[in-house]
Design an enzyme around this catalytic site. Sequence first.
Site, PDB file in Angstrom:
ATOM      1  N   THR A  16       7.312   3.433   0.097  1.00  0.00           N
ATOM      2  CA  THR A  16       7.567   2.767  -1.190  1.00  0.00           C
ATOM      3  C   THR A  16       8.230   3.700  -2.201  1.00  0.00           C
ATOM      4  O   THR A  16       9.021   3.257  -3.034  1.00  0.00           O
ATOM      5  CB  THR A  16       6.220   2.251  -1.756  1.00  0.00           C
ATOM      6  OG1 THR A  16       5.711   1.282  -0.844  1.00  0.00           O
ATOM      7  CG2 THR A  16       6.370   1.625  -3.116  1.00  0.00           C
ATOM      8  N   THR A  93       2.570   5.336   2.329  1.00  0.00           N
ATOM      9  CA  THR A  93       1.125   5.588   2.262  1.00  0.00           C
ATOM     10  C   THR A  93       0.372   4.997   3.455  1.00  0.00           C
ATOM     11  O   THR A  93      -0.689   5.494   3.830  1.00  0.00           O
ATOM     12  CB  THR A  93       0.530   4.979   0.977  1.00  0.00           C
ATOM     13  OG1 THR A  93       0.857   3.589   0.937  1.00  0.00           O
ATOM     14  CG2 THR A  93       1.059   5.666  -0.253  1.00  0.00           C
ATOM     15  N   ASP A  94       0.942   3.929   4.051  1.00  0.00           N
ATOM     16  CA  ASP A  94       0.163   3.191   5.054  1.00  0.00           C
ATOM     17  C   ASP A  94      -0.276   4.062   6.228  1.00  0.00           C
ATOM     18  O   ASP A  94      -1.399   3.934   6.713  1.00  0.00           O
ATOM     19  CB  ASP A  94       0.973   1.987   5.574  1.00  0.00           C
ATOM     20  CG  ASP A  94       1.137   0.908   4.501  1.00  0.00           C
ATOM     21  OD1 ASP A  94       0.400   0.945   3.501  1.00  0.00           O
ATOM     22  OD2 ASP A  94       2.006   0.036   4.673  1.00  0.00           O
ATOM     23  N   LYS A 164      -6.579   6.291   4.057  1.00  0.00           N
ATOM     24  CA  LYS A 164      -6.113   5.358   3.031  1.00  0.00           C
ATOM     25  C   LYS A 164      -7.184   4.294   2.883  1.00  0.00           C
ATOM     26  O   LYS A 164      -7.572   3.669   3.861  1.00  0.00           O
ATOM     27  CB  LYS A 164      -4.772   4.722   3.424  1.00  0.00           C
ATOM     28  CG  LYS A 164      -4.288   3.745   2.345  1.00  0.00           C
ATOM     29  CD  LYS A 164      -2.880   3.242   2.540  1.00  0.00           C
ATOM     30  CE  LYS A 164      -2.540   2.245   1.418  1.00  0.00           C
ATOM     31  NZ  LYS A 164      -1.212   1.662   1.522  1.00  0.00           N
TER      32      LYS A 164
HETATM   33  N1  ASN Z   1       4.461   0.002   3.279  1.00  0.00           N
HETATM   34  C1  ASN Z   1       4.610   1.239   2.560  1.00  0.00           C
HETATM   35  C2  ASN Z   1       4.666   2.358   3.603  1.00  0.00           C
HETATM   36  O1  ASN Z   1       3.675   2.861   4.037  1.00  0.00           O
HETATM   37  C3  ASN Z   1       3.461   1.426   1.594  1.00  0.00           C
HETATM   38  C4  ASN Z   1       3.624   2.557   0.618  1.00  0.00           C
HETATM   39  O2  ASN Z   1       4.328   3.521   0.830  1.00  0.00           O
HETATM   40  N2  ASN Z   1       2.946   2.476  -0.512  1.00  0.00           N
HETATM   41  O3  ASN Z   1       5.755   2.721   3.991  1.00  0.00           O
END
Ligand code: ASN
Length: 348
Positions: A16, A93-94, A164
């Site tokens: 993101t 983050t995932d 997470k």
């Molecule tokens: N879907 C995103 C990822 O992990 C979520 C994020 O980065 N907040 O690439």
Amino acid sequence: MQLKKKRVLLLHTGGTFGMHVDAGTNQVQPSNAGYLGGLLQKVPELADIANLDLQILCNLDSSDMRAVIWRTLAETIVSRWDSFDGFVVVHGTDTMAYTASALSFFMENVTKPIVLTGSQRPLSVLRSDARANIIDAVELATLGIPEIMICFDSKVHRGTRVTKYSSEHMQAFRGYNAPPLGSFGVHFRVNKRSLRRKAQISTLAKPCLDCRANDNIIAIDCVPGMNLSPTVINAIVSSVRGIVIRGFGSGNLPIESSSWISLCENAFKNKIPVVMATQCSAGMVSLNAYENGRAFVERGVISGNDMSFESLTVKLMVMLGRQISFDTRHEFFAKPLSDECIHQDDDI
Ligand code: ASN
């Protein structure tokens, strides 16, 4: 006298952080590389903290991360080791905690900071956490802490001890059976007792790399009353090299119906390691605590100990990639590779 600024390499992998929100659909869309090239214009303070270099490795939603990309990431860091004092990996983050574990297992003798960060909201939008996270991460990368870490929402976690836990809060991560290594407030505070002692080797020495990992595994969650048909068991055992089961509590599964036992017996016959994890968000797997766990000890199931789910699944991939013999699987799992679990004789 002005101190010489540290050199930090920023490796972009996606997530993101570098995306923009499409006003019409509110969908998060990947942005083009030009935007990333403009990072320094968006967060000019970064140039005051360190001499930054940027390398875009890929631009993926982190759901598409996998062993082969972990390997490229680790190899890239090592190939550019000599030119930098620290590394920042911008990541979705995932699956950030899986990548942090993979780097921790792939790289031995890390003498410089390797910091993963990202954000819940893109850098380009109002009310974004991206700006603070990248500033903290770059600063952390200049501080000489010889660890692979996740830096997010002012907290610093060891790469193998973090999970997470929120898709909503800016505090997306928390430690798993471990306190944070440090936190950014008015000052950066380090939890000195949790840090590894600095290695007795020169920072000029490159980390030793072993990036072998086989991600042909399956992870299954059990729910009350869930049974696996013989067809499903056969399909699993004939198609994967390793199995993780997320049991209840300290690692318990149904035994009044025999399907979970049957899965483990079948896997054992085929020398496919099975690791028991827990659905709890803290605490450890203790298979000997209950009859519903002991039944699986007797079927050769490995205990996930106090490891996070992310760390445990990546450790299984590493065990398979290194072709550790089936007979020594328990020893391999019980011994920490990168502080991902307690030594069996330590207290938690
Ligand atoms: N879907 C995103 C990822 O992990 C979520 C994020 O980065 N907040 O690439």
